[in-house]
Write an enzyme that holds these catalytic residues in place. Structure first.
Site, PDB file in Angstrom:
ATOM      1  N   CYS A  76       4.324  22.195   4.984  1.00 33.40           N
ATOM      2  CA  CYS A  76       4.193  20.732   4.897  1.00 33.40           C
ATOM      3  C   CYS A  76       5.144  20.187   3.831  1.00 33.40           C
ATOM      4  CB  CYS A  76       2.752  20.332   4.611  1.00 33.40           C
ATOM      5  SG  CYS A  76       2.073  21.119   3.166  1.00 33.40           S
TER       6      CYS A  76
ATOM      7  N   CYS B  45       0.858  -1.193   0.000  1.00 36.66           N
ATOM      8  CA  CYS B  45       0.000   0.000   0.000  1.00 36.66           C
ATOM      9  C   CYS B  45       0.888   1.235   0.000  1.00 36.66           C
ATOM     10  CB  CYS B  45      -0.873  -0.042   1.250  1.00 36.66           C
ATOM     11  SG  CYS B  45      -1.642   1.522   1.677  1.00 36.66           S
TER      12      CYS B  45
ATOM     13  N   CYS C 162      -6.787  -0.075   8.759  1.00 40.74           N
ATOM     14  CA  CYS C 162      -5.614   0.739   8.454  1.00 40.74           C
ATOM     15  C   CYS C 162      -4.983   1.226   9.759  1.00 40.74           C
ATOM     16  CB  CYS C 162      -6.045   1.921   7.586  1.00 40.74           C
ATOM     17  SG  CYS C 162      -4.762   3.150   7.389  1.00 40.74           S
TER      18      CYS C 162
ATOM     19  N   ASP D 285       0.863  29.553   5.608  1.00 37.10           N
ATOM     20  CA  ASP D 285       0.725  28.098   5.743  1.00 37.10           C
ATOM     21  C   ASP D 285       0.293  27.557   4.375  1.00 37.10           C
ATOM     22  OD1 ASP D 285       0.293  25.504   6.485  1.00 37.10           O
ATOM     23  OD2 ASP D 285      -1.355  25.916   7.868  1.00 37.10           O
TER      24      ASP D 285
ATOM     25  N   TYR E  74      -3.198  31.917   3.490  1.00 35.56           N
ATOM     26  CA  TYR E  74      -3.570  30.503   3.298  1.00 35.56           C
ATOM     27  C   TYR E  74      -4.275  30.010   4.570  1.00 35.56           C
ATOM     28  CZ  TYR E  74       0.287  31.083  -0.050  1.00 35.56           C
ATOM     29  OH  TYR E  74       1.142  31.541  -1.027  1.00 35.56           O
TER      30      TYR E  74
ATOM     31  N   GLN F 236      -6.556  20.405   9.125  1.00 35.03           N
ATOM     32  CA  GLN F 236      -5.378  19.562   9.403  1.00 35.03           C
ATOM     33  C   GLN F 236      -5.837  18.137   9.723  1.00 35.03           C
ATOM     34  OE1 GLN F 236      -2.288  20.617   9.025  1.00 35.03           O
ATOM     35  NE2 GLN F 236      -2.477  22.836   9.044  1.00 35.03           N
TER      36      GLN F 236
ATOM     37  N   CYS G  81       1.544   4.195   4.302  1.00 34.66           N
ATOM     38  CA  CYS G  81       2.637   4.358   5.288  1.00 34.66           C
ATOM     39  C   CYS G  81       3.921   3.775   4.715  1.00 34.66           C
ATOM     40  CB  CYS G  81       2.319   3.598   6.559  1.00 34.66           C
ATOM     41  SG  CYS G  81       0.728   3.982   7.269  1.00 34.66           S
TER      42      CYS G  81
HETATM   43  C1  LIG Z   1      -1.927  23.741   4.214  1.00 39.86           C
HETATM   44  S1  LIG Z   1      -3.504  24.470   4.108  1.00 39.86           S
HETATM   45  C2  LIG Z   1      -3.515  25.466   5.559  1.00 39.86           C
HETATM   46  C3  LIG Z   1      -4.839  25.919   6.050  1.00 39.86           C
HETATM   47  C4  LIG Z   1      -4.892  26.471   7.482  1.00 39.86           C
HETATM   48  N1  LIG Z   1      -3.824  27.389   7.761  1.00 39.86           N
HETATM   49  C5  LIG Z   1      -4.930  25.355   8.511  1.00 39.86           C
HETATM   50  O1  LIG Z   1      -4.017  25.205   9.321  1.00 39.86           O
HETATM   51  O2  LIG Z   1      -5.941  24.601   8.518  1.00 39.86           O
HETATM   52  C6  LIG Z   1      -3.304  25.567   2.777  1.00 39.86           C
HETATM   53  C7  LIG Z   1      -4.535  26.362   2.411  1.00 39.86           C
HETATM   54  O3  LIG Z   1      -4.177  27.277   1.368  1.00 39.86           O
HETATM   55  C8  LIG Z   1      -5.261  27.405   0.467  1.00 39.86           C
HETATM   56  N2  LIG Z   1      -4.666  27.975  -0.770  1.00 39.86           N
HETATM   57  C9  LIG Z   1      -4.045  27.336  -1.787  1.00 39.86           C
HETATM   58  N3  LIG Z   1      -3.527  28.222  -2.666  1.00 39.86           N
HETATM   59  C10 LIG Z   1      -3.826  29.466  -2.184  1.00 39.86           C
HETATM   60  C11 LIG Z   1      -3.533  30.786  -2.604  1.00 39.86           C
HETATM   61  N4  LIG Z   1      -2.844  31.018  -3.723  1.00 39.86           N
HETATM   62  N5  LIG Z   1      -3.963  31.813  -1.851  1.00 39.86           N
HETATM   63  C12 LIG Z   1      -4.683  31.592  -0.716  1.00 39.86           C
HETATM   64  N6  LIG Z   1      -4.990  30.356  -0.265  1.00 39.86           N
HETATM   65  C13 LIG Z   1      -4.564  29.300  -0.971  1.00 39.86           C
HETATM   66  C14 LIG Z   1      -5.838  26.010   0.411  1.00 39.86           C
HETATM   67  O4  LIG Z   1      -7.168  26.040  -0.043  1.00 39.86           O
HETATM   68  C15 LIG Z   1      -5.710  25.577   1.884  1.00 39.86           C
HETATM   69  O5  LIG Z   1      -6.852  25.918   2.606  1.00 39.86           O
END
Ligand SMILES: C[S@@+](CC[C@H](N)C(=O)[O-])C[C@H]1O[C@@H](n2cnc3c(N)ncnc32)[C@H](O)[C@@H]1O
Length: 450
Positions: free
Chosen positions: A408, A79, A159, A381, A311, A282, A82
């Site tokens: 990430c 799989c 899982c 983020d 983000y 998350q 993991c």
């Molecule tokens: C890793 S997640 C983080 C979300 C939040 N900070 C959290 O901890 O739940 C990244 C987020 O960025 C958004 N995203 C992707 N591209 C973007 C952009 N160009 N401008 C703003 N948001 C964006 C995605 O939809 C997603 O919700």
């Protein structure tokens, strides 16, 4: 020495790759070996030869690593989920920090910062609150996860990292398929209706949402689906997602609620969040608290600051920031997530957070250069591809001194730190947090200042 397919070698494994594969050398020829670990001597059979590297199949472990452990899952190796189940959890945390250290050195040319060990979990199994199971039909119905580097599905009935409720959801989905005779999506032809089952479960509330993804603009089996799923413990809502795009993106843009509210509620610390199926949340709720606390500590807020949360998803980080600063501006591209963020602020009686739908790289330059709002701290983020250079340029052109980067993907983080160095920013400290136990993925928080 010429290295040919089907040759056998005894080699020392000297490193581990980003997919968990062991890396060894035959003279200067690099060989990748799935299932082998650093500090092991192994016997391999060469299965693929490229110009400067090749792939070996693990035949026998001559000297095992002291950190090797028996994988607790029968699907390990078959799989694609993991890829570190064979490595002790404590050592996984060291390995993940070493990935970050190596990218900081290679990509950002940083050698003077020691990356600390990743903060791990006490119980690193069954931690995920979200599962997406692709469905296919071969000689039988397949529901599970893709094999590594393939689109063939391995059937999963248990899982190691998913919530156990998914075992029942999969069983009930099989019954639904048999009783409805619904056609199953075939990604090669683009035909067939049922594509994916996606589940989300609230960590503190236990509310379960099941989302059924359909390759059609209508779904004829709503009553039967509700009938089949209704006895699943803690079932809170069922939604249908319509996705007729013939690509790898799991969810389409249209969802229809057929049972319950169409979203779940969960808590992070004392804050309450409504989470709709299209919004990012998350996947490891226990470690999310550790991640956000680390980000908040790095911000070192006094209560007087203006903060941008780029983000921002459903406003989770924004609302933690709002409780510790003067005003937060959250920016997010997904409209449903911003709807959640606005209602989440109200739900928690927070009135110093304002949210904007749009691209961070477009909204933030407007806020700074047209509205003259200059933040004291910026939190970003982004998804794995990292920040757009238009956003980094805008930050670079201001007098902003502090950036807290939640990442990430540490390769794109290192790239962005390198880019920001053109504006006088330096990495001050970094802390990995293990959100994805038993896999090679790692989250981290970086404090970047000037
Ligand atoms: C890793 S997640 C983080 C979300 C939040 N900070 C959290 O901890 O739940 C990244 C987020 O960025 C958004 N995203 C992707 N591209 C973007 C952009 N160009 N401008 C703003 N948001 C964006 C995605 O939809 C997603 O919700």
């Amino acid at each position: 020495m010429e290295i040919k397919k089907n040759d056998y070698f005894d080699i020392d494994i000297i490193d581990i790759g980003i997919n968990g594969e062991g890396i060894g050398k035959i003279n200067n020829f690099t060989v990748f070996v799935d299932g082998a670990l650093p500090n092991e001597k192994v016997n391999i059979k060469i299965i693929k030869v490229k110009k400067n590297y090749g792939y070996g199949k693990l035949i026998n472990i001559i000297n095992p690593s002291p950190f090797r452990q028996k994988p607790i899952c029968e699907h390990f190796g078959k799989c694609g989920g993991c890829n570190l189940l064979h490595l002790s959890y404590d050592e996984q945390l060291n390995v993940k920090s070493s990935f970050i250290q190596s990218n900081l050195k290679k990509i950002a040319k940083i050698e003077n910062i020691i990356v600390p060990k990743a903060i791990g979990m006490d119980k690193p199994f069954h931690y995920r609150n979200k599962a997406s199971f692709p469905i296919s039909f071969t000689d039988k119905i397949n529901i599970g996860f893709y094999k590594p580097r393939s689109h063939n599905i391995i059937n999963i009935d248990n899982c190691a990292i998913q919530h156990p409720i998914n075992n029942i959801v999969i069983e009930k989905t099989r019954e639904f398929i048999k009783d409805s005779n619904i056609s199953i999506y075939d990604e090669n032809t683009g035909k067939g209706d049922l594509r994916h089952i996606v589940t989300r479960i609230g960590n503190k509330t236990n509310e379960l949402l099941i989302c059924v993804v359909i390759n059609n603009d209508k779904f004829l089996y709503k009553d039967l689906l509700i009938e089949k799923f209704k006895d699943i413990p803690n079932l809170y809502s069922i939604v249908i997602n319509y996705n007729t795009n013939n690509n790898n993106v799991i969810l389409g843009s249209k969802t229809e609620t057929i049972l319950g509210k169409g979203y779940i509620t969960d808590y992070i610390k004392d804050l309450k969040f409504n989470i709709s199926p299209l919004s990012f949340y998350q996947v490891n709720p226990v470690q999310t608290e550790v991640l956000y606390k680390t980000a908040l500590d790095f911000c070192n807020l006094t209560g007087n600051e203006i903060v941008f949360d780029a983000y921002c998803g459903i406003g989770t980080i924004s609302l933690f920031l709002a409780k510790n600063c003067k005003k937060v501006y959250g920016i997010e591209i997904v409209p449903d997530a911003i709807k959640n963020a606005i209602s989440n602020a109200k739900l928690n009686n927070i009135d110093n957070a304002e949210f904007f739908v749009g691209k961070s790289e477009e909204v933030i330059p407007k806020l700074i250069f047209e509205e003259n709002i200059c933040p004291d701290v910026v939190v970003v983020d982004p998804p794995r591809k990292g920040c757009d250079t238009a956003l980094l340029d805008a930050i670079g052109k201001t007098s902003i001194k502090k950036l807290v980067y939640v990442s990430c993907d540490n390769a794109t983080l290192a790239r962005d730190i390198n880019y920001l160095s053109n504006f006088g920013f330096n990495l001050k400290k970094i802390q990995p947090v293990d959100m994805f136990c038993m896999t090679t993925h790692i989250e981290c928080v970086a404090l970047i200042t000037r």
